[in-house]
Design a protein around this motif. Structure first.
Motif, mmCIF file in Angstrom:
data_model
loop_
_atom_site.group_PDB
_atom_site.id
_atom_site.type_symbol
_atom_site.label_atom_id
_atom_site.label_comp_id
_atom_site.label_asym_id
_atom_site.label_seq_id
_atom_site.Cartn_x
_atom_site.Cartn_y
_atom_site.Cartn_z
ATOM 1 N N LEU A 1 73.048 39.128 13.544
ATOM 2 C CA LEU A 1 74.062 38.573 14.452
ATOM 3 C C LEU A 1 74.058 37.052 14.422
ATOM 4 O O LEU A 1 75.124 36.420 14.421
ATOM 5 N N ILE A 2 72.897 36.445 14.385
ATOM 6 C CA ILE A 2 72.793 34.980 14.335
ATOM 7 C C ILE A 2 73.400 34.459 13.035
ATOM 8 O O ILE A 2 74.184 33.502 13.031
ATOM 9 N N ILE A 3 73.066 35.114 11.922
ATOM 10 C CA ILE A 3 73.589 34.691 10.622
ATOM 11 C C ILE A 3 75.106 34.848 10.586
ATOM 12 O O ILE A 3 75.833 33.960 10.132
ATOM 13 N N LEU A 4 75.607 35.974 11.088
ATOM 14 C CA LEU A 4 77.060 36.183 11.127
ATOM 15 C C LEU A 4 77.742 35.160 12.035
ATOM 16 O O LEU A 4 78.834 34.668 11.712
ATOM 17 N N SER A 5 77.102 34.820 13.141
ATOM 18 C CA SER A 5 77.654 33.804 14.046
ATOM 19 C C SER A 5 77.735 32.450 13.347
ATOM 20 O O SER A 5 78.734 31.724 13.478
ATOM 21 N N VAL B 1 80.932 28.288 10.804
ATOM 22 C CA VAL B 1 81.178 27.395 9.670
ATOM 23 C C VAL B 1 82.555 27.658 9.080
ATOM 24 O O VAL B 1 83.305 26.727 8.787
ATOM 25 N N SER B 2 82.928 28.921 8.918
ATOM 26 C CA SER B 2 84.233 29.233 8.328
ATOM 27 C C SER B 2 85.370 28.793 9.240
ATOM 28 O O SER B 2 86.405 28.325 8.762
ATOM 29 N N ILE B 3 85.216 28.908 10.526
ATOM 30 C CA ILE B 3 86.240 28.424 11.467
ATOM 31 C C ILE B 3 86.366 26.911 11.352
ATOM 32 O O ILE B 3 87.454 26.358 11.372
ATOM 33 N N GLY B 4 85.255 26.228 11.183
ATOM 34 C CA GLY B 4 85.278 24.772 11.021
ATOM 35 C C GLY B 4 86.029 24.346 9.782
ATOM 36 O O GLY B 4 86.740 23.349 9.778
ATOM 37 N N PHE B 5 85.915 25.122 8.681
ATOM 38 C CA PHE B 5 86.638 24.801 7.460
ATOM 39 C C PHE B 5 88.112 25.119 7.586
ATOM 40 O O PHE B 5 88.955 24.409 7.055
ATOM 41 N N VAL B 6 88.440 26.176 8.255
ATOM 42 C CA VAL B 6 89.830 26.577 8.409
ATOM 43 C C VAL B 6 90.550 25.651 9.371
ATOM 44 O O VAL B 6 91.674 25.237 9.146
ATOM 45 N N ASN B 7 89.921 25.261 10.455
ATOM 46 C CA ASN B 7 90.525 24.433 11.480
ATOM 47 C C ASN B 7 89.599 23.252 11.793
ATOM 48 O O ASN B 7 88.944 23.245 12.824
ATOM 49 N N PRO B 8 89.539 22.271 10.927
ATOM 50 C CA PRO B 8 88.617 21.163 11.184
ATOM 51 C C PRO B 8 89.066 20.371 12.413
ATOM 52 O O PRO B 8 90.248 20.140 12.616
ATOM 53 N N SER B 9 88.119 19.964 13.202
ATOM 54 C CA SER B 9 88.448 19.211 14.412
ATOM 55 C C SER B 9 88.601 17.727 14.117
ATOM 56 O O SER B 9 89.128 16.993 14.925
#
Length: 193
Positions: free
Chosen positions: A12-16, A21-29
């Protein structure tokens, strides 16, 4: 049983982490702002300085973060240069005085339009405005344009011009406005004397 719970927790930690990380690449802040836009923001809030020519008495306004070229580097009377330079762009404001050999304002405008390869012009009461691609010594300067106002006063032209990278065109409206509204002698300075 504890080993199974630990494994599930690690998975679960690894998947989180992967999901984060993938959300950060898709939608960088962090949005990267183009240099032109940063310049435009600085120009919009910059105080304007006023330069008064010591020989002819005319005035021009320029942004406070532009650097004035020392008078000792000028070869001509009535000439002043203000510049902004960074790694991406050079923007130059120049004011100068030139002899007027034209019999009429229209002939003067037509002559300068041809000599400067201007693509746009506007004729006013005692002035004209030219703009177009930048040429130096007859050679096209790739990616640069100019915008100039010529004010007639007897046998003299008083000129205020900006040379800028084409990519900055939408961000230097304040400079266009200053040149368009320029009246050679700033009435505010005369009133304050």
């Amino acid at each position: 049983m504890i080993k199974g719970k630990v494994r599930k927790l690690i998975v679960l930690i690894i998947l989180s982490i992967i999901l984060s990380v993938s959300i950060g690449f898709v939608n960088p802040s962090c949005k990267i702002t183009p240099q032109e836009e940063l310049f435009g923001d600085e120009l919009a809030i910059a105080p304007m300085k006023t330069y008064q020519d010591k020989d002819f008495g005319f005035t021009v306004r320029y942004p406070s973060f532009f650097i004035k070229q020392p008078d000792s580097l000028n070869d001509y009377i009535g000439y002043a240069r203000f510049s902004y330079a960074d790694h991406w762009a050079n923007i130059i404001l120049e004011s100068y005085v030139a002899k007027n050999y034209s019999r009429t304002l229209r002939l003067g405008m037509d002559s300068f339009t041809k000599a400067l390869h201007a693509t746009r012009h506007h004729l006013g009461k005692n002035y004209f405005i030219l703009s177009g691609p930048q040429y130096e010594n007859g050679s096209y300067v790739d990616g640069y344009s100019f915008y100039s106002k010529y004010v007639n006063n007897g046998k003299l032209w008083f000129v205020y011009t900006v040379v800028y990278p084409n990519s900055y065109h939408n961000y230097i409206g304040r400079l266009f406005y200053e040149i368009k509204q320029w009246t050679v002698w700033d009435n505010r300075l005369i009133l304050n004397k």
